[in-house]
Design an enzyme around this catalytic site. Structure first.
Site, PDB file in Angstrom:
ATOM      1  N   ARG A 231      -3.486   6.373  -9.727  1.00 27.20           N
ATOM      2  CA  ARG A 231      -4.365   5.251  -9.447  1.00 27.20           C
ATOM      3  C   ARG A 231      -3.893   4.037 -10.235  1.00 27.20           C
ATOM      4  NH1 ARG A 231      -5.652   7.775  -5.692  1.00 27.20           N
ATOM      5  NH2 ARG A 231      -7.726   8.499  -5.050  1.00 27.20           N
ATOM      6  N   GLU A 260      -4.653  -4.008  -4.526  1.00 28.31           N
ATOM      7  CA  GLU A 260      -3.930  -3.575  -3.329  1.00 28.31           C
ATOM      8  C   GLU A 260      -4.612  -4.166  -2.100  1.00 28.31           C
ATOM      9  OE1 GLU A 260      -3.637   0.681  -3.276  1.00 28.31           O
ATOM     10  OE2 GLU A 260      -2.471   0.781  -5.126  1.00 28.31           O
ATOM     11  N   HIS A 278       1.726   2.383  -2.154  1.00 31.07           N
ATOM     12  CA  HIS A 278       0.720   3.450  -2.129  1.00 31.07           C
ATOM     13  C   HIS A 278       1.036   4.474  -1.028  1.00 31.07           C
ATOM     14  CE1 HIS A 278      -3.680   4.292  -3.439  1.00 31.07           C
ATOM     15  NE2 HIS A 278      -3.069   5.408  -3.125  1.00 31.07           N
TER      16      HIS A 278
END
Length: 312
Positions: A231, A260, A278
């Site tokens: 994370r 993000e 990601h």
């Protein structure tokens, strides 16, 4: 019973819910206002990581019984408030474990062997073998921060490379780690001092944000390479940038960011950083499992086949 899906999940999960008699509406890329306007019509909501299920949204969800995240973790969902509202929160924690572990290994190898730079310079007509000298994993020490499902998979895979594995996880007993051929350390500081590589696999909570920051990075070996596929924010981005620029550590592989989508992040300007958008859970297999597992849980709860427990 009506289910709203705001982010793309595998079609097999959608079909499963429809076959169970649920009305499923896929409404992707909704503007926030539009989502707030329609959420009150639905009994269930399925999201991935982009949709923020906060107090404002939950207060507008007057009929909501269950919120599902098609993936691991629920840090974009205000779980505590949802439970207060008697809204079940579920996810698919086992769906992407293999994908995330494999992406961790991929990033680690890319950082060690300068793979992105080697590819891009060769395509530019250059042959820079000497400048792109790498390092081996064999006979090095890797520190794993968080020895849960993914951390254990990473440990097993890196042991196959001939690496010594140590871990920081206050919730895993030393004996359990020993059975996995992993040495337990009691503090992050100890881990930073002894490791050639560190990979992070903790959930994001108020206690883990900034877990590796400026003070911890000051303790690191100069040739440390750090990987974060967990994370954004577990490794302090500003402190990491400074350590890399000043040459206090050797490199980093980053798949997750505080903000993000991520644009203009200074980490992306550094040659000793390998970054991906990601992609940890982005395999066909993981997305199929996430869609089906989430759909099965949603259907079972809405149809009264499973007792509501708050979170699972």
């Amino acid at each position: 019973m009506k289910v709203l899906v705001t982010e793309k999940i595998d079609g097999r999960g959608i079909e499963l819910m429809r076959k169970r008699g649920l009305q499923v509406d896929e409404k992707l890329n909704l503007e926030r206002k539009e989502l707030l306007d329609i959420i009150g019509n639905y009994d269930a909501l399925i999201v991935r990581s982009a949709t923020k299920v906060d107090r404002e949204l939950l207060d507008s969800a007057s009929k909501m019984k269950v919120v599902g995240r098609a993936g691991n973790g629920m840090d974009n969902i205000d779980v505590k408030y949802a439970v207060e509202r008697k809204i079940e929160c579920i996810n698919a924690p086992d769906s992407n474990s293999i994908a995330a572990a494999e992406h961790t290994i991929a990033l680690l190898l890319a950082v060690c062997r300068n793979l992105p730079k080697g590819d891009s310079t060769l395509r530019d007509g250059l042959w820079e073998r000497s400048r792109l000298m790498g390092v081996e994993l064999y006979d090095k020490t890797v520190g794993i921060v968080g020895l849960g499902r993914i951390g254990k998979m990473v440990a097993a895979r890196l042991q196959a490379f001939g690496m010594r594995t140590v871990a920081y996880d206050p919730f895993i007993p030393e004996l359990d780690m020993a059975r996995l051929n992993v040495k337990k350390v009691d503090t992050i500081d100890e881990l930073m001092k002894i490791c050639d590589f560190i990979t992070v696999h903790m959930p994001k909570t108020k206690d883990t944000i900034g877990l590796i920051g400026e003070e911890e990075l000051k303790l690191a070996k100069k040739d440390l390479r750090i990987i974060n596929c967990a994370r954004g924010g577990l490794v302090d981005e500003n402190a990491l940038y400074t350590a890399l620029v000043e040459g206090r550590i050797a490199g980093a592989g980053i798949d997750v960011f505080v903000e993000e989508p991520c644009t203009g992040n200074p980490l992306l300007t550094l040659d000793n950083v390998v970054a991906t958008p990601h992609l940890g859970a982005s395999t066909r297999e993981a997305q199929v499992k996430a869609g089906i597992m989430t759909a099965e849980k949603i259907a079972a709860i809405l149809l009264g086949e499973e007792e509501m427990t708050g979170t699972r």
